[in-house]
Structure formats: C-alpha cells, structure tokens
Design a protein around this motif. Structure first.
Motif, PDB file in Angstrom:
ATOM      1  N   GLU A  39      50.181  39.100  38.647  1.00  0.00           N
ATOM      2  CA  GLU A  39      50.168  40.530  38.412  1.00  0.00           C
ATOM      3  C   GLU A  39      49.924  40.833  36.942  1.00  0.00           C
ATOM      4  O   GLU A  39      49.176  41.748  36.601  1.00  0.00           O
ATOM      5  CB  GLU A  39      51.487  41.150  38.877  1.00  0.00           C
ATOM      6  CG  GLU A  39      51.645  42.622  38.573  1.00  0.00           C
ATOM      7  CD  GLU A  39      50.566  43.490  39.196  1.00  0.00           C
ATOM      8  OE1 GLU A  39      50.298  44.580  38.648  1.00  0.00           O
ATOM      9  OE2 GLU A  39      49.974  43.094  40.216  1.00  0.00           O
ATOM     10  N   ARG A  42      46.025  39.709  36.054  1.00  0.00           N
ATOM     11  CA  ARG A  42      44.873  40.198  36.803  1.00  0.00           C
ATOM     12  C   ARG A  42      44.145  41.301  36.035  1.00  0.00           C
ATOM     13  O   ARG A  42      44.693  41.919  35.119  1.00  0.00           O
ATOM     14  CB  ARG A  42      45.309  40.726  38.170  1.00  0.00           C
ATOM     15  CG  ARG A  42      46.089  42.031  38.082  1.00  0.00           C
ATOM     16  CD  ARG A  42      46.375  42.626  39.455  1.00  0.00           C
ATOM     17  NE  ARG A  42      47.169  43.848  39.322  1.00  0.00           N
ATOM     18  CZ  ARG A  42      46.659  45.046  39.120  1.00  0.00           C
ATOM     19  NH1 ARG A  42      45.350  45.198  39.004  1.00  0.00           N
ATOM     20  NH2 ARG A  42      47.436  46.108  39.011  1.00  0.00           N
ATOM     21  N   GLN A  44      43.166  44.823  35.362  1.00  0.00           N
ATOM     22  CA  GLN A  44      43.880  46.063  35.644  1.00  0.00           C
ATOM     23  C   GLN A  44      43.626  47.052  34.516  1.00  0.00           C
ATOM     24  O   GLN A  44      43.070  46.710  33.472  1.00  0.00           O
ATOM     25  CB  GLN A  44      45.376  45.806  35.794  1.00  0.00           C
ATOM     26  CG  GLN A  44      46.027  45.183  34.582  1.00  0.00           C
ATOM     27  CD  GLN A  44      47.457  44.750  34.858  1.00  0.00           C
ATOM     28  OE1 GLN A  44      48.355  45.573  34.923  1.00  0.00           O
ATOM     29  NE2 GLN A  44      47.654  43.445  35.054  1.00  0.00           N
ATOM     30  N   TRP A  53      39.731  48.306  30.591  1.00  0.00           N
ATOM     31  CA  TRP A  53      40.418  47.295  31.383  1.00  0.00           C
ATOM     32  C   TRP A  53      41.199  46.338  30.499  1.00  0.00           C
ATOM     33  O   TRP A  53      40.894  46.193  29.312  1.00  0.00           O
ATOM     34  CB  TRP A  53      39.398  46.488  32.191  1.00  0.00           C
ATOM     35  CG  TRP A  53      38.639  47.266  33.200  1.00  0.00           C
ATOM     36  CD1 TRP A  53      37.338  47.687  33.115  1.00  0.00           C
ATOM     37  CD2 TRP A  53      39.126  47.751  34.456  1.00  0.00           C
ATOM     38  NE1 TRP A  53      36.987  48.389  34.238  1.00  0.00           N
ATOM     39  CE2 TRP A  53      38.068  48.444  35.091  1.00  0.00           C
ATOM     40  CE3 TRP A  53      40.354  47.664  35.114  1.00  0.00           C
ATOM     41  CZ2 TRP A  53      38.190  49.040  36.342  1.00  0.00           C
ATOM     42  CZ3 TRP A  53      40.479  48.250  36.365  1.00  0.00           C
ATOM     43  CH2 TRP A  53      39.409  48.938  36.960  1.00  0.00           C
ATOM     44  N   TYR A 257      47.936  43.577  44.034  1.00  0.00           N
ATOM     45  CA  TYR A 257      47.461  44.925  43.772  1.00  0.00           C
ATOM     46  C   TYR A 257      46.000  44.809  43.364  1.00  0.00           C
ATOM     47  O   TYR A 257      45.641  43.906  42.601  1.00  0.00           O
ATOM     48  CB  TYR A 257      48.274  45.594  42.659  1.00  0.00           C
ATOM     49  CG  TYR A 257      47.934  47.054  42.471  1.00  0.00           C
ATOM     50  CD1 TYR A 257      48.627  48.035  43.174  1.00  0.00           C
ATOM     51  CD2 TYR A 257      46.915  47.452  41.622  1.00  0.00           C
ATOM     52  CE1 TYR A 257      48.313  49.378  43.026  1.00  0.00           C
ATOM     53  CE2 TYR A 257      46.586  48.790  41.464  1.00  0.00           C
ATOM     54  CZ  TYR A 257      47.291  49.747  42.171  1.00  0.00           C
ATOM     55  OH  TYR A 257      46.968  51.068  42.028  1.00  0.00           O
ATOM     56  N   GLU A 259      42.038  46.871  42.436  1.00  0.00           N
ATOM     57  CA  GLU A 259      41.370  48.058  41.895  1.00  0.00           C
ATOM     58  C   GLU A 259      40.150  48.365  42.759  1.00  0.00           C
ATOM     59  O   GLU A 259      39.344  47.470  43.047  1.00  0.00           O
ATOM     60  CB  GLU A 259      40.950  47.819  40.443  1.00  0.00           C
ATOM     61  CG  GLU A 259      42.035  47.257  39.540  1.00  0.00           C
ATOM     62  CD  GLU A 259      43.172  48.228  39.259  1.00  0.00           C
ATOM     63  OE1 GLU A 259      42.994  49.440  39.535  1.00  0.00           O
ATOM     64  OE2 GLU A 259      44.232  47.796  38.776  1.00  0.00           O
ATOM     65  N   SER A 285      40.964  53.751  42.070  1.00  0.00           N
ATOM     66  CA  SER A 285      41.670  53.582  40.798  1.00  0.00           C
ATOM     67  C   SER A 285      40.726  53.561  39.605  1.00  0.00           C
ATOM     68  O   SER A 285      41.168  53.677  38.460  1.00  0.00           O
ATOM     69  CB  SER A 285      42.495  52.291  40.816  1.00  0.00           C
ATOM     70  OG  SER A 285      41.664  51.159  41.030  1.00  0.00           O
TER      71      SER A 285
END
Length: 476
Positions: A39, A42, A44, A53, A257, A259, A285
C-alpha cells in the motif's frame, strides 16, 4: 513418576500445536507487513500535491513513448523497455488488444473456434513478462481494459467474443452482432451495452467478467498499474462506471487499492461525456485528457488549463497519448513535440508520445525530448511548481510557457523562437542575490549558455535559435 507413551504423545501434540500456532502468527504478521508495504509503495496520488503521482513513497513525473500501444505483444520487448528507461522514460500504455499481425488473443482456440472458458497461455505469458519487466524497471503501466477498436470492423470479424467465433454462445443467446461495419463512435456493437444498467446481457457479461478477473489476477500483485476502462469510448457512462466499480471491488477483496479512469472520444474537453470522469472522483480517481492532444498551439494549452483550474477535487490528470508525427493524420512532428512540453509545463501528471504514425513513439527525436525533459525537471522541484504564464509579458500566443515556484525557480519552454520578459515576482528582494540561467537545447539534450546575473524584478529571455529550447531560471 513415569510418563507413559500416551502422556508423551499428548505433550508432543501440544508442542506441535504451539509451534504451528507460532508459525501461523508469524506468517500472518509477515503477510500484514507485506500488505502495508504494498500500500505504501504502490502508484497513488501524491499526498503533498494531488496533481501528481507518487510511487514507492516518492513523487514521480510520468513521461514516455513507445513503438506500440499493446506493448506486451511486440518482439524484443525487454530491449524496448530498457531503451525507454535509458532516456528517462518511465511510463507506458497497454491496450489489451490484438489487432496487429503477430498478435494473439487471450482465449484458447479449440479446433476452428475459441473457447471463452480457456486461456491462451502464450498471450498471458507475454503479458506476464511485460508486467514483470516493467515492475523491475520502475516503469508505470496504464492499462486500457477494453481496447475499443478490437471490437469493430475487421477486428470484430476475427474477435473471439464474436458469436461466429466461439463455442460458448450464439448470436441469439448473446444479442451480439456478427458484423459491425461502423466506426466505434457510432456505438453499434452491443458488446459495450451488456452491463445491468443498460441491456443486462448476462450471457456476455459472464465472460467479460471472467476476462477482467484474469487480468486482475495477473496485475493486482503489483503496485505499478493504473487502470483505464477504455480507449476513446463513446458509449454510455454506465459501461465505464460498471467496470471501474467492479475493478475497485475485486481489488478491495484482495486487500488492494487501485486507481481508475476513463478515456472519452470527444476532442473537446467541454463535451458532456468528459464530465462523467471530471465530476465523479468516487468512480474515477484520476483523469485522462489524451483527446485534447488533437488540439494545437495556444488552444491546446488553454483548453487543458480550464479543466485543470476547475477540477474538484484536485487529482492527477494524465496524457497517455500525445498525437502528432510527420506523415500522420493528427498534426506534424513539431505539433507532437510542442504538445508534450505544454502538457508537462502545464502542470499535468504525465505525457507519453503516441505510437507511429499517429505520434513519434520512441523515435530518435522522441528520445531526445524525453531525455531533455528529464534533464530539466531533475534540476528543479517540479512538484512544488505551477503553470504561471501570467509571469510572462511581451508574449504572443504560443511563444513561451512557464512553470514556476515564484521566488525560487522557473522553467520556460520556447516552441519556435521568441523573446519574452519574465517577472521574477520575489516578495523579499533583499534575500535574492543572484539569478542563474541555464538554457537547454532540447533536440540535442545539451545544456548551453549558462550565466549568472544580479537580481532584478524582470529579465528578458530570448531563445537562441528557432529550434525547441527551454531555460531554467533559479534564484540563489
């Protein structure tokens, strides 16, 4: 007291259970740590500036260019990825299509027809290697789940989902046509109307979900994937919404999770279809405005800046396709190169040259511009900067563009000659001693004409030649 065999056995079993319990807890702790690392690492939205990003905990600017869109289908893939990496690229597109000669579809052919319940291992091995190698090279992959043009015209005639080509359903059972002669913009293939809010074609949807499940099985273990639902779609908003939500749900079930975004067909970003992405962050997102890259010069910049200024909440805006190449249909090579620079200096999260002949791909000129972009952005903190064209005066349309953190640093791009005045806009001038200028010859990826000067409120910047140039201005 003598311990009999039965008692000894019980003690041994208790000991084994204790050890197994300890190992189970240890494995669970390791898995939990791996999930936390996944998490954290990654791709995001960057926490410090959500226009960009972050990857592996650090902000990242995505730039790229490749010879093809469904890149995993090409020969010499590893070498191509390494070439991209060597010139500063870190961003590729992957349409999940099989339109070109030498491509193979994801389903196994049994006899004369495909079985949608069986996979073609060559297809998935190619894709698996692609995901593995991009991960090793820290190259971000933007996947387009449904490669729109694979489902129309000649491509549909050979497509495994076509009722004529599989053993799983008939034309009557599926409601799908066997011939679609129109352009995708006409949305004549019922394949894209299968979702519950539209025609609820359960026979077809079952196999569509099976395919997406397989795609996620291959990609969810990795953290360098962005998911775009379609390529230049014109269908109902319910289609993209269904698949974005489906992918998010499947990822959540695996403790991941992801995008997600959609790419609409209209070139005009004010078209109503784009609002489905801009106005629904719960579904998408991030945004992709690649179709704006059909626009030219000042209009290209202005249209994109309107969207950037009004997007709420703020989130990354990507450009997975930069159109423009001599001999192509969507502008010249110069148009494509200008679009690339305007996108990055316009404060967008990514820019990638489209494949030939719609774009310059990873040609020598593309390599030079990728390298030059990385050279200049590595020398500044682009993630604290904003497009600031109001700092330029004596400027004509499309003459120059600036991204800046006023009072600290400014990067100015000149597409084709010119001279402008740059307002340095320093609030506390007593701390500003020196202005350092460094010009970069973009086509040659060379720094030139470095100089320092005493600070003053405004400086004149004159491009050395009519080729592509940029200048980095930093206050020391």
């Amino acid at each position: 007291m003598t311990i009999n065999g039965r008692t000894r056995f019980i003690f041994c079993m208790i000991g084994m259970l204790f050890i197994l319990g300890f190992l189970y807890i240890t494995v669970q702790e390791v898995n939990a740590r791996e999930d936390l690392d996944m998490e954290k690492d990654r791709i995001q939205i960057y926490k410090e500036n959500p226009r960009y990003w972050q990857y592996k905990g650090e902000p990242i600017l995505l730039i790229g260019g490749t010879v093809e869109d469904n890149l995993f289908q090409i020969q010499n893939l590893r070498e191509h990825l390494e070439l991209l990496k060597s010139v500063g690229g870190n961003y590729v597109r992957s349409t999940m299509g099989w339109n070109d000669e030498g491509n193979i579809p994801p389903f196994k052919k049994v006899g004369e027809k495909y079985d949608l319940n069986q996979w073609d291992e060559d297809f998935w091995n190619r894709f698996r290697n692609f995901i593995k190698w991009t991960h090793e090279l820290d190259i971000i992959v933007q996947i387009e789940v449904w490669a729109t043009f694979t489902y129309y015209r000649e491509s549909w005639l050979a497509n495994p989902y076509n009722p004529n080509n599989n053993t799983n359903y008939t034309e009557e059972e599926s409601g799908l046509p066997t011939v679609v002669n129109s352009h995708p913009v006409a949305t004549k293939n019922n394949f894209f109307w299968s979702v519950p809010k539209e025609r609820n074609q359960k026979t077809v949807l079952k196999y569509q979900e099976k395919y997406v499940d397989k795609l996620l099985e291959e990609t969810l273990p990795y953290g360098h994937i962005l998911y775009c639902m379609d390529n230049e779609t014109a269908v109902t908003v319910s289609w993209g919404e269904y698949w974005a939500t489906y992918i998010q749900k499947k990822a959540a079930e695996e403790g991941r999770y992801v995008e997600t975004t959609e790419m609409w067909d209209p070139w005009d970003l004010s078209d109503e279809k784009h609002k489905a992405t801009f106005d629904h962050p719960e579904t998408y997102s991030f945004c992709d405005i690649s179709q704006n890259n059909h626009q030219k010069r000042q209009r290209h910049w202005d249209n994109a800046q309107k969207i950037r200024a009004n997007l709420n909440p703020i989130r990354p805006i990507n450009n997975i396709k930069i159109y423009g190449a001599d001999g192509g249909r969507f502008g010249s090579t110069r148009d494509g190169l200008e679009r690339f620079w305007r996108n990055i200096f316009g404060g967008f999260a990514s820019a990638r040259f489209h494949r030939p002949d719609s774009g310059v791909g990873l040609s020598e000129i593309a390599q030079a511009h990728l390298k030059s972009m990385r050279m200049i952005t590595d020398e500044m903190d682009v993630f604290t900067c904003e497009p600031q064209n109001q700092l330029l005066s004596n400027r004509e349309d499309n003459e120059a563009y600036v991204i800046a953190n006023p009072g600290k640093e400014y990067a100015v791009y000149f597409p084709k000659g010119g001279s402008v005045d740059l307002n340095l806009n320093v609030k506390d001038e007593k701390d500003a001693k020196t202005v350092r200028l460094r010009w970069i010859n973009i086509n040659k990826s060379e720094w030139k004409l470095e100089k320092k000067m005493s600070f003053k409120d405004s400086i004149t910047l004159t491009q050395p030649t009519d080729s592509h140039w940029a200048v980095l201005v930093q206050i020391e």
